[in-house]
Design an enzyme around this catalytic site. Structure first.
Site, short mmCIF file in Angstrom:
data_model
loop_
_atom_site.label_atom_id
_atom_site.label_comp_id
_atom_site.label_asym_id
_atom_site.label_seq_id
_atom_site.Cartn_x
_atom_site.Cartn_y
_atom_site.Cartn_z
N ARG A 3 70.74 -49.39 -10.01
CA ARG A 3 71.06 -48.20 -9.21
C ARG A 3 69.86 -47.26 -9.16
NH1 ARG A 3 76.28 -48.64 -7.72
NH2 ARG A 3 77.51 -49.99 -9.09
N HIS B 47 60.27 -53.38 -3.38
CA HIS B 47 61.70 -53.16 -3.62
C HIS B 47 62.40 -52.95 -2.29
CE1 HIS B 47 59.58 -49.31 -3.89
NE2 HIS B 47 60.64 -48.75 -3.35
N ILE C 155 67.86 -43.94 -9.27
CA ILE C 155 68.04 -42.79 -10.14
C ILE C 155 68.32 -41.51 -9.34
CG2 ILE C 155 65.62 -41.98 -10.27
CD1 ILE C 155 65.98 -42.01 -13.35
N HIS D 290 65.80 -51.18 -0.74
CA HIS D 290 66.91 -50.24 -0.97
C HIS D 290 68.16 -50.79 -0.27
CE1 HIS D 290 64.38 -46.58 -2.04
NE2 HIS D 290 63.47 -47.35 -1.46
P1 AMP Z 1 60.22 -45.76 -2.41
O1 AMP Z 1 59.92 -44.42 -1.80
O2 AMP Z 1 60.74 -46.74 -1.40
O3 AMP Z 1 59.04 -46.29 -3.19
O4 AMP Z 1 61.43 -45.53 -3.40
C1 AMP Z 1 61.32 -45.48 -4.78
C2 AMP Z 1 62.70 -45.22 -5.32
O5 AMP Z 1 62.70 -45.47 -6.72
C3 AMP Z 1 63.21 -43.80 -5.11
O6 AMP Z 1 64.41 -43.84 -4.36
C4 AMP Z 1 63.44 -43.29 -6.54
O7 AMP Z 1 64.57 -42.46 -6.65
C5 AMP Z 1 63.61 -44.59 -7.31
N1 AMP Z 1 63.29 -44.54 -8.73
C6 AMP Z 1 62.18 -44.04 -9.31
N2 AMP Z 1 62.22 -44.20 -10.63
C7 AMP Z 1 63.39 -44.84 -10.90
C8 AMP Z 1 64.03 -45.30 -12.10
N3 AMP Z 1 63.45 -45.13 -13.32
N4 AMP Z 1 65.22 -45.91 -12.01
C9 AMP Z 1 65.81 -46.07 -10.80
N5 AMP Z 1 65.27 -45.67 -9.63
C10 AMP Z 1 64.08 -45.06 -9.68
#
Ligand code: AMP
Length: 124
Positions: free
Chosen positions: A32, A108, A34, A110
């Site tokens: 999930r 990644h 964060i 989403h």
């Molecule tokens: P992006 O902008 O596509 O690189 O999205 C990175 C995502 O990673 C963001 O939605 C953050 O909220 C999420 N994120 C960052 N650190 C963590 C973590 N430790 N656990 C879960 N999600 C994270």
């Protein structure tokens, strides 16, 4: 740009920091977000060291690409958001590079779901 093994998702894969795991197989890990942007907001990442969709699509072996995208579908069904299992659907996206505001340099996807997600893209 070389893959940065100190990025936060690499640390999650090495279990140096925790995550709220929802799925794992030999190719992919899902957990999930964060900072969720929708009632269901899950990230699916490949276990291999790919910094972006660009890197992954060019350099990952076919079996890893197939396994990863099958995992994305599996996660959506497991979460109950896929229409095939009675859900209302979902959106998946991969921010790639600067203009897309990719923050974490480990590829990644989403998965957003749980509410009407609105139009495809918002004007800046
Ligand atoms: P992006 O902008 O596509 O690189 O999205 C990175 C995502 O990673 C963001 O939605 C953050 O909220 C999420 N994120 C960052 N650190 C963590 C973590 N430790 N656990 C879960 N999600 C994270």
């Amino acid at each position: 740009m070389a893959y940065d093994p100190e990025n936060i998702f690499a640390k999650i894969l090495r279990e140096e920091i925790p995550c709220d795991k929802v799925y794992e197989d030999g190719t992919a890990l899902a957990f999930r977000d964060i900072n969720p942007q929708s009632p269901v907001h899950v990230l699916v990442i490949p276990k291999g060291p790919y910094e972006s969709m660009d890197d992954f699509s060019e350099n990952a072996p076919d079996a890893e690409i197939a396994g990863f995208f099958r995992a994305v579908g599996t996660v959506a069904r497991q979460l109950g958001v896929a229409e095939a299992v009675g859900g209302d659907g979902y959106r998946f996206l991969a921010n790639t590079g600067r203009d897309a505001h990719q923050e974490v340099p480990h590829f990644h996807v989403h998965i957003f779901a749980g509410r009407d997600l609105g139009g495809m893209i918002r004007r800046a």
